[in-house]
Motif scaffolding. Sequence first.
Motif, PDB file in Angstrom:
ATOM      1  N   ASP A 106       0.816  -1.217   0.000  1.00  0.00           N
ATOM      2  CA  ASP A 106       0.000   0.000   0.000  1.00  0.00           C
ATOM      3  C   ASP A 106       0.852   1.271   0.000  1.00  0.00           C
ATOM      4  OD1 ASP A 106       0.991   0.078   2.579  1.00  0.00           O
ATOM      5  OD2 ASP A 106      -0.925  -0.366   3.551  1.00  0.00           O
ATOM      6  N   THR A 108       3.107   2.201   2.266  1.00  0.00           N
ATOM      7  CA  THR A 108       3.582   2.639   3.581  1.00  0.00           C
ATOM      8  C   THR A 108       4.900   1.943   3.921  1.00  0.00           C
ATOM      9  OG1 THR A 108       2.265   0.945   4.712  1.00  0.00           O
ATOM     10  CG2 THR A 108       1.251   3.118   4.384  1.00  0.00           C
ATOM     11  N   SER A 178       0.751  -4.656   6.789  1.00  0.00           N
ATOM     12  CA  SER A 178       0.759  -3.204   6.934  1.00  0.00           C
ATOM     13  C   SER A 178      -0.232  -2.751   7.995  1.00  0.00           C
ATOM     14  CB  SER A 178       0.394  -2.543   5.595  1.00  0.00           C
ATOM     15  OG  SER A 178       0.111  -1.179   5.787  1.00  0.00           O
ATOM     16  N   ALA A 180      -1.512   0.013   8.130  1.00  0.00           N
ATOM     17  CA  ALA A 180      -2.508   0.819   7.420  1.00  0.00           C
ATOM     18  C   ALA A 180      -3.676  -0.028   6.934  1.00  0.00           C
ATOM     19  CB  ALA A 180      -1.852   1.548   6.249  1.00  0.00           C
ATOM     20  N   SER A 181      -3.444  -1.317   6.677  1.00  0.00           N
ATOM     21  CA  SER A 181      -4.536  -2.202   6.267  1.00  0.00           C
ATOM     22  C   SER A 181      -5.597  -2.287   7.359  1.00  0.00           C
ATOM     23  CB  SER A 181      -4.006  -3.609   5.962  1.00  0.00           C
ATOM     24  OG  SER A 181      -3.144  -3.621   4.854  1.00  0.00           O
ATOM     25  N   GLU A 183      -6.193  -0.041   9.745  1.00  0.00           N
ATOM     26  CA  GLU A 183      -6.884   1.246   9.862  1.00  0.00           C
ATOM     27  C   GLU A 183      -7.877   1.421   8.718  1.00  0.00           C
ATOM     28  OE1 GLU A 183      -6.670   3.217  12.430  1.00  0.00           O
ATOM     29  OE2 GLU A 183      -5.132   1.981  13.387  1.00  0.00           O
ATOM     30  N   LYS A 184      -7.468   1.045   7.517  1.00  0.00           N
ATOM     31  CA  LYS A 184      -8.344   1.198   6.342  1.00  0.00           C
ATOM     32  C   LYS A 184      -9.620   0.367   6.481  1.00  0.00           C
ATOM     33  CE  LYS A 184      -8.236   0.923   1.278  1.00  0.00           C
ATOM     34  NZ  LYS A 184      -7.407   0.573   0.090  1.00  0.00           N
ATOM     35  N   ALA A 185      -9.505  -0.751   7.195  1.00  0.00           N
ATOM     36  CA  ALA A 185     -10.663  -1.633   7.389  1.00  0.00           C
ATOM     37  C   ALA A 185     -11.468  -1.261   8.621  1.00  0.00           C
ATOM     38  CB  ALA A 185     -10.185  -3.075   7.501  1.00  0.00           C
ATOM     39  N   ARG A 187     -10.369  -0.907  11.625  1.00  0.00           N
ATOM     40  CA  ARG A 187      -9.872  -1.688  12.760  1.00  0.00           C
ATOM     41  C   ARG A 187     -10.677  -2.977  12.967  1.00  0.00           C
ATOM     42  NH1 ARG A 187      -7.343   2.045  17.515  1.00  0.00           N
ATOM     43  NH2 ARG A 187      -5.991   3.290  16.177  1.00  0.00           N
ATOM     44  N   LYS A 191     -12.669  -7.460   8.061  1.00  0.00           N
ATOM     45  CA  LYS A 191     -12.707  -6.648   6.847  1.00  0.00           C
ATOM     46  C   LYS A 191     -11.327  -6.495   6.209  1.00  0.00           C
ATOM     47  CE  LYS A 191     -16.754  -3.990   8.339  1.00  0.00           C
ATOM     48  NZ  LYS A 191     -17.276  -2.652   8.721  1.00  0.00           N
ATOM     49  N   VAL A 192     -10.270  -6.654   7.014  1.00  0.00           N
ATOM     50  CA  VAL A 192      -8.915  -6.545   6.458  1.00  0.00           C
ATOM     51  C   VAL A 192      -8.723  -7.545   5.329  1.00  0.00           C
ATOM     52  CG1 VAL A 192      -6.458  -6.888   6.948  1.00  0.00           C
ATOM     53  CG2 VAL A 192      -7.874  -5.645   8.580  1.00  0.00           C
ATOM     54  N   LEU A 195      -9.866  -6.363   1.823  1.00  0.00           N
ATOM     55  CA  LEU A 195      -9.425  -5.067   1.275  1.00  0.00           C
ATOM     56  C   LEU A 195      -8.865  -5.111  -0.143  1.00  0.00           C
ATOM     57  CD1 LEU A 195      -7.702  -3.368   4.316  1.00  0.00           C
ATOM     58  CD2 LEU A 195      -9.825  -2.723   3.235  1.00  0.00           C
TER      59      LEU A 195
END
Length: 534
Positions: A106, A108, A178, A180-181, A183-185, A187, A191-192, A195
């Motif tokens: 991603d 990061t 990551s 960030a994965s 956070e994007k989901a 938390r 859902k991670v 993604l």
Amino acid sequence: MLIRKAHCTIAFLCALLWSHWAMAETTLRIAMTASDIPTATGLPNNGFEGMRFLGYPIFEGLVLWNLSGTDRLATLRPGLAEKWEQDPVDNKTWIFHLRQGVKFHDGTDFNADAVIWNLDRYFNSESPQFEPPSSAMSRARVPVMGSYRKIDDATVAISTTKPASYFPYMAVYLLFTSPASFEKAGRDWAKVATLPAAGTGPFRITRIVPRQEADLARWDKYWDTSKTAKVDNVVLLPIPEANSRLAALRAGQVDWIEVPPADGVDSLKSAGFTITTGSYPHVWPWFYNIGAANSPFKDVRVRQALNYCIDRDGLVSLLNGTAEPSVGWLKASDPDFGAPVNHYKFDPTKGKALLAEAGYTSAKPLAFKVLISNSGSGQMLPLPMNEFLQQNLKEACGVDVEFDVIEWQVLLTAARATPDSSTLRGAMALNISSPSSDAGVMARYFLAANFSPNGFNFEQWKDDEFEAALKTISEATDPKVISAAYRKAHERLVDDPPWLYIVHDLNPRAMSPKVKGFVSPQSWFVDLTLVSVQ
């Protein structure tokens, strides 16, 4: 003029088609033995098949396997850590020097903060990112994990609860996702996986369809340019039934199948398909449930007896030579096998005599239940194999065996149950194929400190001589001392067996002749970057 124009048009179309063909993406389609797509959050379930296909190709550890050769057991190589060493003043602490400039898929940064974040995910139940399923697997695979800390952006220290010379062989199973994965989901680890999640490996996940397929794409910004993948895409398909995998390969629906049915190997060869086999650190046993209140396997004579009652050569014939007899955790040819007192072979007379000494006769036969799966990572062909053993034990030694067939991941979870847990449904043995690659694996499967549910010692087996040998291995630095202790430890695994040793798998795969460059390493894992499709 018309003819000239026609020739020009044809030439243009041919050139266009050639250009399209030259630029066409290549896709490798693999049929796994799993019944579902392994979890895709960065530490997959479904055993080592999950790690093989949804683990290392996408997510990496500080330490990685060297999978480039076939002539010896796979060794370790630097991964996301360029190097590591034991702290010279504290043999329980390891210093990892991180590789610089690595980015997750991603974009990061991979750094010490990402390492600590992931270790908290596995080992800190108070952290926001704590993931219980991944934690359970990681704690079982790295039972000596103690504390960890960031030294600077490029360095981390990890301490074990006791000296463990083999710790790098455990660290290889801790993979990094990551942050960030997460956070994007929002938390939410559930859902991670959709993604998709970002790792640092040579492939990235592009799509997950539960129970149908997982799609991977080559990551052209991979940090190790010497290992850029040769195929553009990989499609992973769960096909747990062996004959269905065979049919998919013959129909051209897949290019590669794990574990072809034994009776189909010769016909596949005749049809031009490639069959690969090779020795690797694997054993296909039954785990004895020694700790259960009324277990017949508390008596070592019963455990030894069954090891004399089974016809390993007959089972190898059933498997068309894709396995070899197992008479210990290691192969008999291994220099560390040692010189145990017991030399297991098909000897029903000795087996029945040992059973009689333990109180089991034709008037009072030994009877017990085994949990088995219908498929799974390293399980080969568990239904016909177990049916063979069932008949073999009855005919040779009068032993009555009942099977309870469950899904592979459920069986793996059962291995972390306590001996009398209701989840075992009264089973006195589990059929789970297992690695036998190094002292780290030996420690986590057999040390008393790793009794279930905390570790992989499902049997709750304890042998004082074995414990002493593992202590020497953990603390010694002299390779000769370590090797002698390793041999002693293995002798105890044979003479005081926690398992029924059955066969060692030869890792069979069947592939289309279009698949090139595959290397069958002496490992549970494979290097997909070497493979091309022509």
